[in-house]
Design a protein around this motif. Structure first.
Motif, short mmCIF file in Angstrom:
data_model
loop_
_atom_site.label_atom_id
_atom_site.label_comp_id
_atom_site.label_asym_id
_atom_site.label_seq_id
_atom_site.Cartn_x
_atom_site.Cartn_y
_atom_site.Cartn_z
N GLY A 130 46.51 36.52 46.27
CA GLY A 130 46.70 37.02 44.92
C GLY A 130 45.41 37.47 44.27
O GLY A 130 44.33 37.44 44.87
N LEU A 131 45.51 37.88 43.00
CA LEU A 131 44.37 38.43 42.29
C LEU A 131 43.30 37.39 41.99
O LEU A 131 42.16 37.75 41.67
N ASN A 132 43.61 36.11 42.04
CA ASN A 132 42.63 35.07 41.76
C ASN A 132 41.94 34.53 43.01
O ASN A 132 41.11 33.63 42.91
N LYS A 133 42.24 35.08 44.16
CA LYS A 133 41.61 34.64 45.40
C LYS A 133 40.11 34.95 45.35
O LYS A 133 39.71 36.04 44.95
N THR A 134 39.27 33.99 45.77
CA THR A 134 37.82 34.19 45.70
C THR A 134 37.15 34.19 47.07
O THR A 134 35.96 34.50 47.16
N ALA A 135 37.88 33.83 48.13
CA ALA A 135 37.25 33.75 49.45
C ALA A 135 38.31 33.84 50.53
O ALA A 135 39.49 33.58 50.29
#
Length: 200
Positions: free
Chosen positions: A102-107
């Motif tokens: 999703g859009l909040n994935k950071t890695a």
């Protein structure tokens, strides 16, 4: 003679925790500069980038998005968790589309990554040529590309993982055209660096 830099006597340099920072810390530490990496438990900050670096990333990203087969996608400057003490940020990664998140994935995880790409900068030469490729290979990332600036002309060094040794072996050096069949068909005119993508 240059001016002397003075430091507030109450200023304290940040001290890493015992054992170093962890990959989870990159999502929790306040006020980290953008694109901070974690290498062997230490924070690595990114210096200002050159036009070559920016234009090379634009060319690669545009052509990868245009040419990648279904089931693959590309991400720019997203970190990859290689373990508790290592979370580097390749300049580009080609990922499995089903791992996009999703859009909040950071890695991403190594199993999500098909290709890791580093565009070498003067301040990152040793990391991009030596330590990061070793870590990518040890984590099982099958393909690695390293881009060098040869007087304003790009050279792309392509490597493939040898599963029997767990290290990368050279698979080609490309000057004017990056033309590949593995891990997917790709044909990029490297001499178009600096031209607006799609305008020829």
């Amino acid at each position: 003679m240059g001016a002397l830099m003075t430091v507030d006597p109450d200023f304290e340099w940040p001290r890493p925790p015992e054992g170093g920072y962890t990959s989870d810390d990159l999502d929790r530490l306040p006020n980290l500069p953008p694109h901070t990496e974690l290498i062997d438990g230490s924070l690595v900050f990114v210096s200002a980038q050159s036009n070559f670096h920016t234009l090379m990333l634009r060319l690669l990203e545009f052509e990868l998005l245009r040419q990648l087969p279904d089931g693959l996608d590309v991400r720019r400057e997203m970190s990859v968790v290689l373990g508790r003490r290592n979370r580097p940020e390749p300049d580009l990664i080609v990922i499995r589309a089903d791992a996009a998140g999703g859009l909040n994935k950071t890695a991403y995880l190594p199993d999500d990554v098909v290709v890791a790409v580093e565009v070498v900068s003067p301040d990152s030469e040793e990391r991009d040529r030596e330590s990061k490729p070793r870590k990518y290979a040890a984590a099982g990332i099958r393909h690695f590309w390293r881009v060098e600036n040869d007087g304003g002309r790009p050279i792309v060094y392509v490597y493939e993982l040898d599963p029997s040794t767990g290290s990368y072996i050279p698979a080609g050096i490309y000057h004017d055209k990056l033309r590949l069949q593995s891990p997917f068909a790709l044909d990029i005119d490297l001499t178009s660096l600096g031209r607006r993508p799609g305008l020829g």
